[in-house]
Design an enzyme around this catalytic site. Sequence first.
Site, PDB file in Angstrom:
ATOM      1  N   CYS A   1      -2.199   9.301   2.585  1.00 57.61           N
ATOM      2  CA  CYS A   1      -1.373   8.430   0.659  1.00 57.61           C
ATOM      3  C   CYS A   1      -2.344   8.735   0.231  1.00 57.61           C
ATOM      4  CB  CYS A   1      -1.505   6.987   1.009  1.00 57.61           C
ATOM      5  SG  CYS A   1      -2.618   6.457   1.005  1.00 57.61           S
TER       6      CYS A   1
ATOM      7  N   GLU B   1       0.990  -1.269   0.249  1.00 56.49           N
ATOM      8  CA  GLU B   1       0.061   0.542   0.020  1.00 56.49           C
ATOM      9  C   GLU B   1       1.074   0.913   0.003  1.00 56.49           C
ATOM     10  OE1 GLU B   1      -2.900  -0.314  -0.257  1.00 56.49           O
ATOM     11  OE2 GLU B   1      -3.334  -2.339  -0.301  1.00 56.49           O
TER      12      GLU B   1
END
Length: 464
Positions: free
Chosen positions: A244, A210
Amino acid sequence: MNLHQQFQQTRDAFHANTNPSFEQRVDKIQKLKRVLLGNIDVFAASIAKDFGQRSLQDTMLEILPIVNNIHYTLENLEQWMKPSVRNPGVLLASTSEACVTYQPKGVVGIISTWNAPLMVTINPLTTALAAGNRALIKMSEFTPNLNAALKTALATEFDETEVCIIEGEADVAAQFSALPFDHILFTGSTTVGRLVMKAAADNLTPVTLELGGKSPVLIDDTISISKAVERIVVGKSANNGQYCIAPDYVLIPDNKLEQFIEEYTAQYQQLFTEGVDSPEMTSLATEGQLTRLHSYLEEAQNKAERIVSCHPNGYRFEDRLISTQLIINPAADSLVMTNEIFGPLLPVVTYETFDEALQIIESNPNPLALYLMSESEERQQWVTKHVTSGGMCINDALFHASVDDAPFGGVRESGIGAYHGIEGFHTFSHAKTVLKTGEHTLVKQMFVPGDNEVKQMIAQLLNG
């Protein structure tokens, strides 16, 4: 006990029970729920101490999805665990049954990061436990207070061979990723993700990465600027841009620029009335974050048309607080346009045609998220089908990641694999095909000399 000994003890414990029952898995998830709900105040205080200043809404925004994910997992786990019946095919249909069963992989390594440290630790842990695994967790060295609090809380419900928190600097992280895990899930930068993948390759350990990247916001001329800004400002301000999937840059028609600047600053000041003195603002998590973003700002003074602070009280560097800074038309080779920002800087880039905006997006690596602000159904469908990104929001930002019943993950440089929901269960499970054949088998007839019904059937299949 050193890291290798802890890993081996965890693996030995897994081999003593390689496929926990539904009831055993539910019990572990319920324990995790008690750990979370029984220590919310402790965890919130620990995260605030690690950050310096962490707003209440940002901490709640982190904790609420964890609780929702636990509830969703408990509601659906029994169905996920059931074998999936499959079609054995024409040749075997009359003699055999086929299914896919989902087995635990074993010992999972979770490498979490500092920006949403509780969420990126507990969410994958929930799914790993649901899939019947045990877990070692390497937490960030930048969140020592939360690490200690979580380790203490988990110890009240779990043995260290079930769930174990590992702390340490980069050298420990390197040792951790080199262990022969049955699966590794890493959350962090693309640069470190490459190192984790290289280390895992030596053990042929599957990885879920991720990562991040530059998630664009594409505004077209069909949506009101007020509506678009309303959705962007929340997504960018959450955790002060330290997600993110935070909007990384905005693409906007050139004739809408001034209206966008005016609307964005107005709406921002409604949320953060005192600028950096607002209790609703979260500080940059580390000195390194502050130094990096400050260098981006300094360069932008010479490589952008102008910088607009969204609040006149825009800086308090000694406390690592910066309000959102709109960086207008920065150079394509500037730091803010070639690096993931991960903070309260927001480049705003104008375009003349929609195709020009698409070319800017497609000139960059595939983003973790894409945010389209448009009222055109035709354009919504086209971008959804033709622009590649890990996830996407239409007329929203950030919150696709909170959908429990859908995968979350990136594409190539923004990530590999996904978790959340049933996709997460499958990530942490080994899907094993099982074929069960009864009293008779037709396959043997293929090898019997001479013609027969099976050979005739195959001939018909081959001839269409």
